[in-house]
Design a protein around this motif. Structure first.
Motif, mmCIF file in Angstrom:
data_model
loop_
_atom_site.group_PDB
_atom_site.id
_atom_site.type_symbol
_atom_site.label_atom_id
_atom_site.label_comp_id
_atom_site.label_asym_id
_atom_site.label_seq_id
_atom_site.Cartn_x
_atom_site.Cartn_y
_atom_site.Cartn_z
ATOM 1 N N GLU A 16 0.828 -1.214 0.000
ATOM 2 C CA GLU A 16 0.000 0.000 0.000
ATOM 3 C C GLU A 16 0.857 1.257 0.000
ATOM 4 O OE1 GLU A 16 -3.565 2.045 2.691
ATOM 5 O OE2 GLU A 16 -2.686 0.131 3.276
ATOM 6 N N PHE A 17 1.966 1.245 0.745
ATOM 7 C CA PHE A 17 2.851 2.410 0.796
ATOM 8 C C PHE A 17 3.284 2.804 -0.609
ATOM 9 C CE2 PHE A 17 6.846 4.671 1.564
ATOM 10 C CZ PHE A 17 6.516 5.477 2.643
ATOM 11 N N ALA A 18 3.596 1.807 -1.432
ATOM 12 C CA ALA A 18 4.010 2.068 -2.813
ATOM 13 C C ALA A 18 2.820 2.451 -3.694
ATOM 14 C CB ALA A 18 4.709 0.845 -3.389
ATOM 15 N N GLU A 19 1.664 1.883 -3.419
ATOM 16 C CA GLU A 19 0.474 2.188 -4.223
ATOM 17 C C GLU A 19 0.138 3.676 -4.170
ATOM 18 O OE1 GLU A 19 -4.351 1.267 -4.188
ATOM 19 O OE2 GLU A 19 -3.109 1.087 -2.394
ATOM 20 N N VAL A 20 0.296 4.277 -2.995
ATOM 21 C CA VAL A 20 0.004 5.717 -2.849
ATOM 22 C C VAL A 20 0.915 6.531 -3.761
ATOM 23 C CG1 VAL A 20 -0.036 7.654 -1.236
ATOM 24 C CG2 VAL A 20 -0.835 5.401 -0.493
ATOM 25 N N ALA A 21 2.190 6.148 -3.842
ATOM 26 C CA ALA A 21 3.131 6.857 -4.712
ATOM 27 C C ALA A 21 2.774 6.664 -6.179
ATOM 28 C CB ALA A 21 4.555 6.378 -4.439
ATOM 29 N N LEU A 22 2.409 5.442 -6.548
ATOM 30 C CA LEU A 22 2.027 5.175 -7.938
ATOM 31 C C LEU A 22 0.789 5.974 -8.319
ATOM 32 C CD1 LEU A 22 2.280 3.709 -10.617
ATOM 33 C CD2 LEU A 22 1.083 1.741 -9.608
ATOM 34 N N GLN A 23 -0.170 6.047 -7.428
ATOM 35 C CA GLN A 23 -1.382 6.831 -7.705
ATOM 36 C C GLN A 23 -1.039 8.304 -7.903
ATOM 37 O OE1 GLN A 23 -4.927 5.604 -7.887
ATOM 38 N NE2 GLN A 23 -4.662 7.509 -9.050
ATOM 39 N N ALA A 24 -0.135 8.821 -7.090
ATOM 40 C CA ALA A 24 0.289 10.221 -7.226
ATOM 41 C C ALA A 24 0.938 10.463 -8.582
ATOM 42 C CB ALA A 24 1.250 10.587 -6.094
ATOM 43 N N LEU A 25 1.755 9.526 -9.045
ATOM 44 C CA LEU A 25 2.394 9.657 -10.355
ATOM 45 C C LEU A 25 1.368 9.621 -11.478
ATOM 46 C CD1 LEU A 25 5.476 7.322 -9.758
ATOM 47 C CD2 LEU A 25 5.510 9.821 -9.951
ATOM 48 N N GLY A 167 2.807 3.156 14.383
ATOM 49 C CA GLY A 167 3.409 2.708 13.138
ATOM 50 C C GLY A 167 2.442 2.848 11.985
ATOM 51 N N SER A 168 1.175 2.601 12.240
ATOM 52 C CA SER A 168 0.149 2.669 11.202
ATOM 53 C C SER A 168 -0.119 4.102 10.758
ATOM 54 C CB SER A 168 -1.141 2.027 11.717
ATOM 55 O OG SER A 168 -2.151 2.061 10.737
ATOM 56 N N LYS A 173 0.866 8.741 6.812
ATOM 57 C CA LYS A 173 1.334 10.111 6.569
ATOM 58 C C LYS A 173 2.514 10.127 5.603
ATOM 59 C CE LYS A 173 0.057 11.921 11.148
ATOM 60 N NZ LYS A 173 0.595 12.466 12.418
ATOM 61 N N LEU A 174 3.459 9.204 5.820
ATOM 62 C CA LEU A 174 4.649 9.177 4.980
ATOM 63 C C LEU A 174 4.342 8.663 3.581
ATOM 64 C CD1 LEU A 174 7.426 7.996 7.457
ATOM 65 C CD2 LEU A 174 6.919 10.316 6.668
ATOM 66 N N ALA A 175 3.346 7.796 3.461
ATOM 67 C CA ALA A 175 2.946 7.333 2.125
ATOM 68 C C ALA A 175 2.465 8.515 1.291
ATOM 69 C CB ALA A 175 1.855 6.275 2.244
ATOM 70 N N ILE A 176 1.624 9.357 1.885
ATOM 71 C CA ILE A 176 1.124 10.549 1.181
ATOM 72 C C ILE A 176 2.266 11.515 0.885
ATOM 73 C CG2 ILE A 176 -0.361 12.574 1.413
ATOM 74 C CD1 ILE A 176 -2.246 10.786 3.106
ATOM 75 N N LEU A 177 3.143 11.711 1.875
ATOM 76 C CA LEU A 177 4.283 12.614 1.690
ATOM 77 C C LEU A 177 5.225 12.087 0.609
ATOM 78 C CD1 LEU A 177 5.681 15.180 2.696
ATOM 79 C CD2 LEU A 177 6.870 13.778 4.407
ATOM 80 N N GLY A 178 5.385 10.762 0.547
ATOM 81 C CA GLY A 178 6.232 10.164 -0.483
ATOM 82 C C GLY A 178 5.698 10.427 -1.880
ATOM 83 N N GLY A 179 4.372 10.319 -2.037
ATOM 84 C CA GLY A 179 3.756 10.620 -3.329
ATOM 85 C C GLY A 179 3.958 12.075 -3.730
ATOM 86 N N ALA A 180 3.803 12.967 -2.753
ATOM 87 C CA ALA A 180 3.998 14.396 -3.032
ATOM 88 C C ALA A 180 5.461 14.695 -3.356
ATOM 89 C CB ALA A 180 3.541 15.229 -1.830
ATOM 90 N N ALA A 181 6.372 14.034 -2.630
ATOM 91 C CA ALA A 181 7.801 14.299 -2.828
ATOM 92 C C ALA A 181 8.278 13.830 -4.204
ATOM 93 C CB ALA A 181 8.611 13.615 -1.722
ATOM 94 N N LYS A 228 7.297 1.177 22.050
ATOM 95 C CA LYS A 228 7.256 -0.071 21.291
ATOM 96 C C LYS A 228 5.820 -0.435 20.924
ATOM 97 C CE LYS A 228 9.376 -4.657 21.328
ATOM 98 N NZ LYS A 228 10.347 -5.519 22.017
ATOM 99 N N VAL A 229 4.897 -0.251 21.859
ATOM 100 C CA VAL A 229 3.480 -0.517 21.581
ATOM 101 C C VAL A 229 2.994 0.352 20.431
ATOM 102 C CG1 VAL A 229 1.135 -0.299 22.499
ATOM 103 C CG2 VAL A 229 2.920 -1.361 23.891
ATOM 104 N N ARG A 230 3.342 1.619 20.455
ATOM 105 C CA ARG A 230 2.952 2.529 19.369
ATOM 106 C C ARG A 230 3.588 2.101 18.046
ATOM 107 N NH1 ARG A 230 5.485 7.613 21.011
ATOM 108 N NH2 ARG A 230 4.788 8.326 18.959
ATOM 109 N N ALA A 231 4.876 1.772 18.096
ATOM 110 C CA ALA A 231 5.602 1.438 16.874
ATOM 111 C C ALA A 231 5.051 0.185 16.204
ATOM 112 C CB ALA A 231 7.091 1.252 17.184
ATOM 113 N N TYR A 232 4.670 -0.814 16.992
ATOM 114 C CA TYR A 232 4.253 -2.108 16.452
ATOM 115 C C TYR A 232 2.756 -2.193 16.168
ATOM 116 C CZ TYR A 232 8.903 -3.922 17.652
ATOM 117 O OH TYR A 232 10.261 -4.128 17.729
ATOM 118 N N ASN A 233 2.068 -1.106 16.278
ATOM 119 C CA ASN A 233 0.656 -0.994 15.905
ATOM 120 C C ASN A 233 0.620 -0.408 14.487
ATOM 121 O OD1 ASN A 233 -1.982 -0.104 15.481
ATOM 122 N ND2 ASN A 233 -2.211 0.812 17.502
#
Length: 322
Positions: A16-25, A167-168, A173-181, A228-233
């Motif tokens: 999904e992280f990559a899909e957001v970037a592909l959609q932006a392109l 983590g989720s 947020k970073l997926a969207i930022l990656g597409g914009a970047a 750790k709890v936050r990161a692994y969610n």
């Protein structure tokens, strides 16, 4: 880029992280001549073959999809060359690219990485940043080389890590930022720009997550466990044992106490509507607010205690599978 000819781009990514970037392109009108992603794999209880997010999007847009196991398979490199790509954009592809691939596109391969390099090179930069207590993350657009996330940095975008980020949420947020970047980078693409060299002395490595390390070690400090709890969610999700019962912990918070509590780490000192308070290795408390017993759904602490309070009374110290 000064040329009137649009770049011929190969996109390589799987989740999904990559899909957001592909959609932006695609939204920006870029010419995606082919998509590379990992082979289809069984998923879910029925183990049905399901297309990954990137492949689904590519199919919807009638883009050719390639899924080689690696680029050592006969004909895979020749197939890549046949597309005549100017640039290959790689994000969460899941395959280490050999030098023969990196040099195939006219301008090489560009990576969208989920950290501010050189901090957090590697497979799990988003989760490791939260786990370490970082206050900031971001996206780095990087020219790929033979090293692991060691190439020159072409564009960086900051993103604060908020106290309630998981983590989720940071992933999204970073997926969207990656597409914009990446769209910003391509809008100002200069093949002569070699970027900024990374300082290896400032680098650290984000090891891949495992289910084994998700088990809570109550001898750690309360703030370490909370991070750790936050990161692994939402994966792999931290867990502990209440007797023989495994309990996933989705949400928890560090409770600052005026003086350390002299109890064995893992001891439950309070069961209330606001949560389950557990002593950690530094004598501070972790308040567990959202849990999930095996075979059940996620629920807040009050709801779980309505049904399972006896578990905690019978086993007042967490973590020991007895």
């Amino acid at each position: 880029m000064t040329s009137q000819q649009p770049l011929k781009i190969i996109f390589a990514g799987t989740p999904e992280f990559a899909e957001v970037a592909l959609q932006a392109l695609l939204d920006a009108g870029h010419n995606i001549v082919a998509v590379y992603c990992q082979p289809d794999r069984p998923s879910g209880r029925g183990k049905k073959i399901v297309f990954g997010p990137v492949k689904q999007l590519a199919v919807e847009h009638n883009i050719p999809v390639e899924q080689p196991l690696n680029f050592k398979v006969d004909g895979s490199l020749e197939r890549l060359r046949s597309y005549g790509a100017d640039l290959m954009i790689v994000v969460a592809y899941g395959l280490l690219l050999p030098q023969s691939v990196l040099t195939t596109p006219r301008y090489g391969c560009i990576n969208i990485h989920g950290s501010l390099l050189p901090r957090w090179r590697g497979a799990a930069p988003i989760q490791r940043a939260i786990e370490a207590g970082d206050k900031q993350s971001g996206i780095t657009i990087m020219q790929m080389d033979k090293g692991l996330d060691t190439g020159n940095m072409l564009l960086k975008k900051d993103c604060p890590i908020l106290p309630d980020d998981t983590g989720s949420t940071l992933h999204d947020k970073l997926a969207i930022l990656g597409g914009a970047a990446i769209t910003e980078f391509l809008a100002n693409f200069d093949p002569l720009d070699s970027g900024e060299i990374q300082q290896d002395s400032e680098a650290n490595y984000a090891h891949k997550l495992s289910k084994q390390e998700a088990q809570i070690d109550w001898s750690q400090s309360a703030i370490e466990i909370a991070q750790k709890v936050r990161a692994y969610n939402a994966w792999p999700v931290c867990y502990t044992f209440v007797g023989q019962n495994r309990m996933r912990i989705w949400q928890a918070q560090w409770l600052k106490t005026t003086k350390p509590i002299n109890e064995k780490p893992g001891t439950v000192v309070d069961l209330g509507k606001l949560g389950i308070d557990v002593v950690c290795g530094d004598g501070q408390l972790l308040r567990v607010t959202e849990l999930q017993a095996d075979g059940s759904k996620r629920m807040d602490a009050a709801a779980l205690l309505n049904a399972r309070k006896d578990w905690f009374i019978e086993h007042p110290c967490l973590g020991n599978q007895v």
